[in-house]
Design an enzyme around this catalytic site. Structure first.
Site, PDB file in Angstrom:
ATOM      1  CB  ILE A  42      -6.680  -7.846   7.398  1.00 52.37           C
ATOM      2  CG1 ILE A  42      -5.907  -8.068   8.708  1.00 52.37           C
ATOM      3  CG2 ILE A  42      -6.591  -9.068   6.518  1.00 52.37           C
ATOM      4  CD1 ILE A  42      -4.465  -8.443   8.529  1.00 52.37           C
TER       5      ILE A  42
ATOM      6  CG  ASN B 112      -7.480  -2.872  -5.715  1.00 52.61           C
ATOM      7  OD1 ASN B 112      -6.519  -3.620  -5.567  1.00 52.61           O
ATOM      8  ND2 ASN B 112      -7.801  -1.967  -4.800  1.00 52.61           N
TER       9      ASN B 112
ATOM     10  CB  SER C 115      -8.275  -6.285  -3.669  1.00 48.52           C
ATOM     11  OG  SER C 115      -8.971  -5.086  -3.888  1.00 48.52           O
ATOM     12  CB  THR C 116     -12.547  -8.919  -5.404  1.00 49.64           C
ATOM     13  OG1 THR C 116     -12.406  -8.916  -3.979  1.00 49.64           O
ATOM     14  CG2 THR C 116     -12.181 -10.283  -5.928  1.00 49.64           C
TER      15      THR C 116
ATOM     16  CG  ASP D 290      -2.094   0.921   1.085  1.00 51.64           C
ATOM     17  OD1 ASP D 290      -2.324   1.424  -0.024  1.00 51.64           O
ATOM     18  OD2 ASP D 290      -2.789   1.158   2.090  1.00 51.64           O
TER      19      ASP D 290
END
Ligand code: FPP
Length: 233
Positions: A188, A68, A65-66, A20
């Site tokens: 997380i 994003n 990620s799903t 990140d």
């Protein structure tokens, strides 16, 4: 860490990174977010190499990620283009690092071109020593649902914890020891939810593009000073 036969050894078998801070790193330089992702991809390569040099069997990286997909289309496209270009030229370094690439997540949404490049690199590297899991269109809840559905499809009547562990995308990797998150947030974010049950957590304010191989060494040292009791005393 101790050095043996020119090889640094550490007790971590599986480390994971939430990469990140790319956007903020670029903004600080007056550059578009995409610039940060490009630098982030360079840092990913350095960190992955350091994990292999340290003898860490498996490393997992949260690339996309799903969630994003909610980002502006231009940013999503820039990340996918980075990935596409990387897939075109990663074979040499993958083989030099003796690392096996495994892409974890739902790959069905990607273009045929990206999917076939992924299949190619997974295939050529499948006998390598180390593992790098690259999480793409990945979500931890989705992964658990995927594991349970695979088990149901195989006809089982009762599901154990081991069944789920062995049906996750990460089934080739040892148990997760440590999750590292750069960029200052302490959460997380739907990453490795099942695997993190007894993992140690390490948060750093440093933005991902500022992370170095030396930081990995420091993180490993920090981990080795921790007492893991797994619920015992
Ligand atoms: C999070 O930072 C980062 C991402 C969503 C993308 C991660 C991708 C890379 C590091 C590139 C990897 C590429 C390859 C080819 C492996 P952010 O954009 O949310 O940063 P911010 O919190 O500062 O906005």
């Amino acid at each position: 860490m101790k050095k043996r036969e020119n090889k640094v050894e550490c007790s971590i078998k599986h480390i994971a990174f939430i990469m990140d801070g790319n956007g903020r790193w670029a903004k600080k330089r007056g550059m578009p977010r995409e610039f940060g992702h490009r630098q982030g991809a360079e840092v990913f390569r350095k960190i992955m190499r350091r994990c292999c040099e340290l003898g860490i069997k498996s490393s997992t990286f949260y690339v996309f990620s799903t969630e994003n997909w909610k980002r502006p289309k231009s940013e999503v496209n820039a990340i996918l283009e980075l990935l596409d270009n990387y897939l075109d030229q990663c074979e040499k370094e993958v083989m030099q690092n003796d690392v096996r690439f495994i892409f974890i997540g739902d790959m069905s949404v990607f273009s045929n071109s990206i999917r076939s490049k992924i299949e190619y690199i997974e295939k050529v590297s499948e006998n390598n020593t180390y593992i790098a899991n690259l999480a793409l269109n990945y979500g931890g809840r989705g992964e658990i649902v995927y594991a349970v559905n695979s088990l149901l499809n195989s006809g089982v009547e009762k599901i154990s914890e081991d069944d789920i562990t062995n049906s996750l995308y990460t089934k080739e990797s040892p148990p997760l020891d440590l999750i590292v998150r750069s960029g200052g947030d302490i959460r997380i974010s739907n990453f490795l939810l099942w695997q993190s049950a007894y993992a140690e957590l390490y948060f750093t304010e440093k933005l991902w593009p500022d992370l170095t191989a030396k930081d990995v060494d420091k993180i490993v040292e920090n981990f080795q000073g921790r007492s893991r009791r797994f619920g015992g005393v």
